[in-house]
Design a protein around this motif. Sequence first.
Motif, PDB file in Angstrom:
ATOM      1  N   MET A   1      -7.508  27.107 -42.800  1.00 45.01           N
ATOM      2  CA  MET A   1      -7.643  25.673 -42.585  1.00 45.01           C
ATOM      3  C   MET A   1      -6.335  24.967 -42.917  1.00 45.01           C
ATOM      4  SD  MET A   1     -11.450  24.989 -44.179  1.00 45.01           S
ATOM      5  CE  MET A   1     -11.351  23.241 -43.811  1.00 45.01           C
ATOM      6  N   SER A   2      -6.148  23.817 -42.318  1.00 43.88           N
ATOM      7  CA  SER A   2      -4.941  23.046 -42.574  1.00 43.88           C
ATOM      8  C   SER A   2      -4.944  22.506 -44.004  1.00 43.88           C
ATOM      9  CB  SER A   2      -4.845  21.887 -41.582  1.00 43.88           C
ATOM     10  OG  SER A   2      -3.799  21.012 -41.951  1.00 43.88           O
ATOM     11  N   LYS A   3      -3.749  22.390 -44.571  1.00 46.92           N
ATOM     12  CA  LYS A   3      -3.627  21.866 -45.936  1.00 46.92           C
ATOM     13  C   LYS A   3      -4.151  20.434 -46.033  1.00 46.92           C
ATOM     14  CE  LYS A   3       1.054  19.984 -45.433  1.00 46.92           C
ATOM     15  NZ  LYS A   3       2.447  20.035 -45.918  1.00 46.92           N
ATOM     16  N   PHE A   4      -4.145  19.705 -44.924  1.00 48.88           N
ATOM     17  CA  PHE A   4      -4.593  18.316 -44.954  1.00 48.88           C
ATOM     18  C   PHE A   4      -6.099  18.214 -45.241  1.00 48.88           C
ATOM     19  CE2 PHE A   4      -0.867  18.251 -42.053  1.00 48.88           C
ATOM     20  CZ  PHE A   4      -0.024  17.526 -42.876  1.00 48.88           C
ATOM     21  N   CYS A   5      -6.852  19.250 -44.883  1.00 48.91           N
ATOM     22  CA  CYS A   5      -8.291  19.267 -45.215  1.00 48.91           C
ATOM     23  C   CYS A   5      -8.476  19.301 -46.725  1.00 48.91           C
ATOM     24  CB  CYS A   5      -8.968  20.474 -44.576  1.00 48.91           C
ATOM     25  SG  CYS A   5      -8.923  20.509 -42.781  1.00 48.91           S
ATOM     26  N   PHE A   6      -7.704  20.161 -47.395  1.00 50.34           N
ATOM     27  CA  PHE A   6      -7.817  20.289 -48.846  1.00 50.34           C
ATOM     28  C   PHE A   6      -7.266  19.061 -49.556  1.00 50.34           C
ATOM     29  CE2 PHE A   6      -7.132  24.676 -47.180  1.00 50.34           C
ATOM     30  CZ  PHE A   6      -8.434  25.102 -47.330  1.00 50.34           C
ATOM     31  N   GLU A   7      -6.200  18.501 -49.012  1.00 52.52           N
ATOM     32  CA  GLU A   7      -5.626  17.304 -49.633  1.00 52.52           C
ATOM     33  C   GLU A   7      -6.567  16.109 -49.501  1.00 52.52           C
ATOM     34  OE1 GLU A   7      -1.811  16.800 -47.846  1.00 52.52           O
ATOM     35  OE2 GLU A   7      -0.916  18.515 -48.896  1.00 52.52           O
ATOM     36  N   PRO A  48      -1.773  23.203 -32.124  1.00 50.97           N
ATOM     37  CA  PRO A  48      -1.506  23.328 -30.678  1.00 50.97           C
ATOM     38  C   PRO A  48      -0.108  22.856 -30.289  1.00 50.97           C
ATOM     39  CG  PRO A  48      -3.664  22.341 -31.076  1.00 50.97           C
ATOM     40  CD  PRO A  48      -2.961  22.381 -32.392  1.00 50.97           C
ATOM     41  N   LYS A  49       0.569  23.710 -29.515  1.00 55.67           N
ATOM     42  CA  LYS A  49       1.868  23.379 -28.905  1.00 55.67           C
ATOM     43  C   LYS A  49       2.923  22.995 -29.937  1.00 55.67           C
ATOM     44  CE  LYS A  49      -0.310  21.819 -24.626  1.00 55.67           C
ATOM     45  NZ  LYS A  49      -0.465  20.727 -23.632  1.00 55.67           N
ATOM     46  N   ARG A  50       2.869  23.600 -31.129  1.00 63.06           N
ATOM     47  CA  ARG A  50       3.878  23.326 -32.146  1.00 63.06           C
ATOM     48  C   ARG A  50       4.622  24.606 -32.490  1.00 63.06           C
ATOM     49  NH1 ARG A  50       3.103  18.187 -34.195  1.00 63.06           N
ATOM     50  NH2 ARG A  50       5.277  18.437 -34.855  1.00 63.06           N
ATOM     51  N   THR A  51       5.648  24.489 -33.292  1.00 66.38           N
ATOM     52  CA  THR A  51       6.507  25.618 -33.629  1.00 66.38           C
ATOM     53  C   THR A  51       5.951  26.399 -34.811  1.00 66.38           C
ATOM     54  OG1 THR A  51       7.845  24.303 -35.150  1.00 66.38           O
ATOM     55  CG2 THR A  51       8.499  24.305 -32.816  1.00 66.38           C
ATOM     56  N   ARG A  52       6.586  27.547 -35.070  1.00 64.53           N
ATOM     57  CA  ARG A  52       6.198  28.361 -36.221  1.00 64.53           C
ATOM     58  C   ARG A  52       6.377  27.582 -37.522  1.00 64.53           C
ATOM     59  NH1 ARG A  52       8.693  34.362 -37.704  1.00 64.53           N
ATOM     60  NH2 ARG A  52       7.618  34.609 -39.684  1.00 64.53           N
ATOM     61  N   GLN A  53       7.433  26.768 -37.580  1.00 61.94           N
ATOM     62  CA  GLN A  53       7.683  25.962 -38.780  1.00 61.94           C
ATOM     63  C   GLN A  53       6.533  24.994 -39.037  1.00 61.94           C
ATOM     64  OE1 GLN A  53      11.312  23.755 -38.591  1.00 61.94           O
ATOM     65  NE2 GLN A  53      11.041  22.816 -40.608  1.00 61.94           N
ATOM     66  N   ASN A  54       6.016  24.363 -37.972  1.00 58.28           N
ATOM     67  CA  ASN A  54       4.889  23.444 -38.125  1.00 58.28           C
ATOM     68  C   ASN A  54       3.640  24.169 -38.613  1.00 58.28           C
ATOM     69  OD1 ASN A  54       6.193  22.051 -35.172  1.00 58.28           O
ATOM     70  ND2 ASN A  54       6.211  20.988 -37.134  1.00 58.28           N
ATOM     71  N   ILE A  55       3.431  25.398 -38.126  1.00 57.58           N
ATOM     72  CA  ILE A  55       2.250  26.170 -38.528  1.00 57.58           C
ATOM     73  C   ILE A  55       2.340  26.549 -40.006  1.00 57.58           C
ATOM     74  CG2 ILE A  55       1.006  28.348 -38.169  1.00 57.58           C
ATOM     75  CD1 ILE A  55       1.818  28.167 -35.220  1.00 57.58           C
ATOM     76  N   VAL A  56       3.510  27.038 -40.424  1.00 55.76           N
ATOM     77  CA  VAL A  56       3.694  27.405 -41.834  1.00 55.76           C
ATOM     78  C   VAL A  56       3.553  26.178 -42.724  1.00 55.76           C
ATOM     79  CG1 VAL A  56       5.362  28.296 -43.505  1.00 55.76           C
ATOM     80  CG2 VAL A  56       5.109  29.412 -41.278  1.00 55.76           C
ATOM     81  N   ASN A  57       4.056  25.046 -42.268  1.00 54.50           N
ATOM     82  CA  ASN A  57       3.991  23.818 -43.058  1.00 54.50           C
ATOM     83  C   ASN A  57       2.561  23.315 -43.217  1.00 54.50           C
ATOM     84  OD1 ASN A  57       5.331  21.582 -44.437  1.00 54.50           O
ATOM     85  ND2 ASN A  57       4.659  20.334 -42.706  1.00 54.50           N
ATOM     86  N   ALA A  58       1.664  23.737 -42.323  1.00 54.04           N
ATOM     87  CA  ALA A  58       0.269  23.308 -42.409  1.00 54.04           C
ATOM     88  C   ALA A  58      -0.558  24.193 -43.339  1.00 54.04           C
ATOM     89  CB  ALA A  58      -0.367  23.300 -41.015  1.00 54.04           C
ATOM     90  N   LEU A  60      -1.847  26.087 -46.846  1.00 54.33           N
ATOM     91  CA  LEU A  60      -2.147  25.561 -48.177  1.00 54.33           C
ATOM     92  C   LEU A  60      -0.983  25.722 -49.137  1.00 54.33           C
ATOM     93  CD1 LEU A  60      -4.164  24.367 -50.211  1.00 54.33           C
ATOM     94  CD2 LEU A  60      -5.010  26.683 -50.610  1.00 54.33           C
ATOM     95  N   ASN A  61      -0.230  26.825 -49.011  1.00 53.92           N
ATOM     96  CA  ASN A  61       0.867  27.036 -49.966  1.00 53.92           C
ATOM     97  C   ASN A  61       2.061  26.127 -49.694  1.00 53.92           C
ATOM     98  OD1 ASN A  61       1.683  28.275 -47.639  1.00 53.92           O
ATOM     99  ND2 ASN A  61       2.115  30.263 -48.563  1.00 53.92           N
ATOM    100  N   SER A  62       1.964  25.272 -48.663  1.00 60.11           N
ATOM    101  CA  SER A  62       2.977  24.238 -48.436  1.00 60.11           C
ATOM    102  C   SER A  62       2.526  22.887 -48.967  1.00 60.11           C
ATOM    103  CB  SER A  62       3.285  24.121 -46.937  1.00 60.11           C
ATOM    104  OG  SER A  62       3.812  25.323 -46.421  1.00 60.11           O
ATOM    105  N   SER A  63       1.361  22.844 -49.590  1.00 64.99           N
ATOM    106  CA  SER A  63       0.806  21.591 -50.100  1.00 64.99           C
ATOM    107  C   SER A  63       1.226  21.355 -51.545  1.00 64.99           C
ATOM    108  CB  SER A  63      -0.722  21.627 -50.001  1.00 64.99           C
ATOM    109  OG  SER A  63      -1.310  20.530 -50.672  1.00 64.99           O
ATOM    110  N   TYR A  64       1.168  20.097 -51.958  1.00 63.83           N
ATOM    111  CA  TYR A  64       1.437  19.763 -53.364  1.00 63.83           C
ATOM    112  C   TYR A  64       0.384  20.362 -54.291  1.00 63.83           C
ATOM    113  CZ  TYR A  64      -2.246  16.213 -52.780  1.00 63.83           C
ATOM    114  OH  TYR A  64      -3.447  15.574 -52.531  1.00 63.83           O
ATOM    115  N   LEU A  65      -0.748  20.781 -53.730  1.00 61.92           N
ATOM    116  CA  LEU A  65      -1.813  21.376 -54.541  1.00 61.92           C
ATOM    117  C   LEU A  65      -1.476  22.795 -54.984  1.00 61.92           C
ATOM    118  CD1 LEU A  65      -4.856  20.205 -52.387  1.00 61.92           C
ATOM    119  CD2 LEU A  65      -4.285  19.398 -54.672  1.00 61.92           C
ATOM    120  N   TRP A  66      -0.557  23.447 -54.272  1.00 65.60           N
ATOM    121  CA  TRP A  66      -0.291  24.863 -54.532  1.00 65.60           C
ATOM    122  C   TRP A  66       0.242  25.100 -55.944  1.00 65.60           C
ATOM    123  CZ3 TRP A  66      -2.110  28.987 -52.500  1.00 65.60           C
ATOM    124  CH2 TRP A  66      -1.502  30.229 -52.707  1.00 65.60           C
ATOM    125  N   GLN A  67       0.993  24.128 -56.485  1.00 64.49           N
ATOM    126  CA  GLN A  67       1.550  24.301 -57.830  1.00 64.49           C
ATOM    127  C   GLN A  67       0.458  24.323 -58.901  1.00 64.49           C
ATOM    128  OE1 GLN A  67       3.813  20.839 -59.149  1.00 64.49           O
ATOM    129  NE2 GLN A  67       2.756  19.562 -57.623  1.00 64.49           N
TER     130      GLN A  67
END
Length: 205
Positions: A1-7, A48-58, A60-67
Motif C-alpha cells: 500500500m502507498s505510504k499516504f494510506c498509513f500517514e 500508474p504511468k510514473r517512474t521507478r523513483q515515484n514508486i519507491v517514494n510511495a 512505507l520506508n520512504s515515510s516519516y513514520l519509518w523512523q
Amino acid sequence: MSKFCFEALDKKMRDLMRFKYDQNRKLPFGGKTIVFSGDFRQILPVIPKRTRQNIVNACLNSSYLWQHCEILKLTVNMRLQCMTTDTPAEDLKQFAEWILQVGNGTSEGTCDGCNMINIPPELLITNYNDPIQAMIEAIYSDYIADIANESYLKSRAILVPTIHVVDEVNDYMTAMNNNQCRTYVSSNKSLSEGGNNEIEGIHTP
C-alpha cells in the motif's frame, strides 16, 4: 500500500487520541501500537504511468513514520514445518534458500543494475513441442485420472504472467475435461414478490 494510506491513518489516530491525553497528538498513531506485515521484495505500490523513483517514494520506508518502526524478521520457514510427503525436506530447503538469494540480490548471475538470474535446471522444462502441454503434464501429471480428487487439484497450481496465457491454459485444460458442463447464473438485482419494491431498496446492486 502507498505510504499516504498509513500517514492518513496516523493523522486520524493522533486527532482522535488527543482527546484522551493531549500529548498523544505528538506520538505516532496517537500512541497506539500498529503492526505492519509485508516484504519489500514483493509487489510494490502501483503508481500508474510514473517512474521507478515515484514508486519507491510511495513505499512505507520512504515515510516519516519509518523512523518510528521497529523491524522484526521471521526466522522459521513455515512451509518446511508443514512439508508434504511428496517433496523431500532437503529439496524444499534448497528452493527456499534460492528464493531468498534472489530476493536479497545475492544469487549467482545478479550484479549491480542487472536482474540476470540463473534458474536451477531442475526447475526448468527443456524438452517440449507444445509449451502449454508440457507445463500441464509437469504440474498435473495425470489430470484425467485425478480430476475427481479435490485435494490433488488444490495442492498445485499453474501461474502465468499475462491474462492471455491464462485463457490459453484454461481452454486447454477445459478441453481435456470430459465431464458434463454446468453453467451457474447470477443476478445483479433482487426480485420483489407481489409488486413490493421495498426489498430493492434494502439490497443494493
